[in-house]
Design a protein around this motif. Sequence first.
Motif, short mmCIF file in Angstrom:
data_model
loop_
_atom_site.label_atom_id
_atom_site.label_comp_id
_atom_site.label_asym_id
_atom_site.label_seq_id
_atom_site.Cartn_x
_atom_site.Cartn_y
_atom_site.Cartn_z
N VAL A 254 35.68 47.25 37.21
CA VAL A 254 35.57 46.46 38.28
C VAL A 254 36.57 47.45 39.05
CG1 VAL A 254 35.30 45.94 40.54
CG2 VAL A 254 33.79 44.85 38.63
N ASP A 255 37.91 47.12 38.66
CA ASP A 255 38.89 47.94 38.67
C ASP A 255 39.41 49.23 39.13
OD1 ASP A 255 40.03 45.70 39.76
OD2 ASP A 255 40.99 45.33 37.31
N ILE A 256 39.22 49.94 38.69
CA ILE A 256 38.74 51.36 38.57
C ILE A 256 37.76 52.38 39.29
CG2 ILE A 256 37.63 52.97 36.10
CD1 ILE A 256 38.89 51.46 34.44
N THR B 254 44.27 39.98 47.16
CA THR B 254 43.21 40.91 47.37
C THR B 254 41.36 40.48 47.50
OG1 THR B 254 42.96 42.23 46.29
CG2 THR B 254 44.45 42.79 47.36
N PRO B 255 40.34 41.27 48.20
CA PRO B 255 39.07 40.31 48.39
C PRO B 255 39.01 40.98 46.25
CG PRO B 255 39.10 41.53 49.87
CD PRO B 255 40.27 41.85 49.60
N LEU B 256 39.57 42.40 45.89
CA LEU B 256 39.20 42.00 44.69
C LEU B 256 39.49 41.20 43.36
CD1 LEU B 256 38.13 44.89 42.39
CD2 LEU B 256 40.09 45.38 43.20
N LEU B 257 41.29 40.06 43.33
CA LEU B 257 41.28 39.08 43.03
C LEU B 257 40.74 37.84 43.23
CD1 LEU B 257 43.18 38.51 41.05
CD2 LEU B 257 45.40 37.93 42.84
N GLU B 258 39.95 37.76 44.61
CA GLU B 258 39.78 36.91 45.41
C GLU B 258 38.10 36.75 44.57
OE1 GLU B 258 36.35 35.13 48.57
OE2 GLU B 258 38.56 36.61 48.83
N GLN B 259 37.32 38.05 44.48
CA GLN B 259 35.91 38.37 43.43
C GLN B 259 36.98 38.06 41.57
OE1 GLN B 259 32.68 38.41 44.61
NE2 GLN B 259 34.32 37.83 46.65
N LEU C 167 42.67 28.44 31.49
CA LEU C 167 44.00 29.23 31.92
C LEU C 167 43.18 30.79 32.32
CD1 LEU C 167 47.48 28.94 31.86
CD2 LEU C 167 46.92 31.32 32.18
N ILE C 168 43.21 30.61 33.91
CA ILE C 168 42.67 30.99 34.95
C ILE C 168 44.10 32.11 34.90
CG2 ILE C 168 41.48 33.30 36.24
CD1 ILE C 168 39.68 30.29 36.26
N ARG C 169 44.46 33.58 34.72
CA ARG C 169 45.49 34.15 35.69
C ARG C 169 45.35 35.22 36.67
NH1 ARG C 169 47.47 36.37 29.81
NH2 ARG C 169 46.59 38.61 30.67
N PHE C 170 46.08 34.69 37.70
CA PHE C 170 46.72 34.77 39.33
C PHE C 170 47.15 35.69 39.94
CE2 PHE C 170 45.43 34.33 43.64
CZ PHE C 170 44.61 34.33 43.31
#
Length: 506
Positions: A268-270, A46-51, A38-41
Amino acid sequence: MFAKLGILLALASDGTVGSCLAADEAPTPRPKYERAVLIRFEGTITPLLEQFLYRKLAAAEADQADLVIVEIDSPGGLVDSSFNVAHRLRDLDWAATVAFVPREALSGAAIVALGCEQIIMAPTAVLGDAGPIFLGEDSLFRHAPEKLRSDLARKIRDLAERRRRPPALAEAMVDMNLTVYEVKNRQTGARAFLSEHEIKSSPHPDQWEKGPLVLESREGSFLEVNGQRAVELTLAEGQAADREELQKLLGLTGAPQVLEPGGVDTAVDILNSAWITGLLFVVGLVALYVEFSTPGIGLGGLVSLLCFALFFWSRFLGGTAEVLEVVLFLSGVAFLAVELFVLPGFGVAGIGGLLLIVISVLMACQTFLIPETKYEWEVFGKSLMMISCSALAFLAVAASFGRHFGSLPLFNRLVLQPAGAERTARAAGGDGGDKPAPILAPANPFGVDVGDWGLAVSPLRPAGRARFGDRYLDVLTDGDFVERGRQVRIIEIQGSRIVVRDVEEA
């Protein structure tokens, strides 16, 4: 014999003998899926969430998962990223895909859900309302022009058709003027959902008996449905209030493995935040300045390399940078190095190098090349503001370092003190006495000493070259700009650093 056979069949139909045979002969049914993840989306797309989703899909494939559940809870986001994710899920061939919507999948999130083989929704969850909008000049959101809506309608219809969902209902999510009817085929009795245009353009329009209007597709509103209604309209395959019900509905023997965000995802988020990006620029540029000013140390170059490597690495994984941006950045640094050490004088190489660095950083911070919409102009403005603030901070820090680098408690340890440091101080008048300093051989490998005069053979900004007798040496001013051809005097020698000052100022 036939009578006995008839009795046996009758008993089997009643379940008496049949159940015994089934108990003895029927094999134990195997679960449909052996390894589910299971992957939480969640959040704005955004491109960040896409990657992030791509990285988790790669981890699921490496783990040999045969079922991928994408738990969607999102109000939507960028159109391109939404369709990119939907197409990736649509083309997935190593596992089955299920979109689980516990709360909402609106706008771009609805597009992502349509890319999955199954859509399972909570009864009160909502799906749809994918009408494209943009930020107008008055800072108010507007509906996208017809040209863009037509392209989105075609793409979302293709997604629905690929997954055997009513394309007209999917199109109604992006077209507020499209009305859809429940129709029935007079010959086969098949039930479908078609728009007026689809009915008229079908090979046999008379075969369709038009039923009631799908209320959610009424003119002037984008189609949006809850979980129960989505199942009725065949947009979703089932309902589940939570993960436990989802597990039972899919026939899983255990809870799916949740692929949590890891250290790379957090980093990556930071690193993609504006403040951290600006800090990386300032530290990287200052370190690069120190390396160019004192080329014998090497630490400045390593720190600068680390900062910019972290920046481009985070942008690569964030989906906004590619190889081109790195090539442009390295070319800009090379141009600046040529300007400083090979072709003295701030000219084409220096200006070109600065432009290449700025362009590469701007391109790495956004997904577009030239801004067109109001939103893109805002993103471009924020990126430009971040670069400008970083440049101003760099200039302030560099000016301070240029004057005090060798005397700072931390950084003076990075510079080797010359063997004749004590003599250097006396020659500079540091002992305060009247007795002239003794003349000794220079205590450094340069063949010069503090107090020697020379001629600047290139502009000193503050680094450059100067001639002392027949020796051409790399020198550094104490922060001031010295033009080419001016006489300079050595005021300090520390390790590989020769600090000079304009004779008139000295």
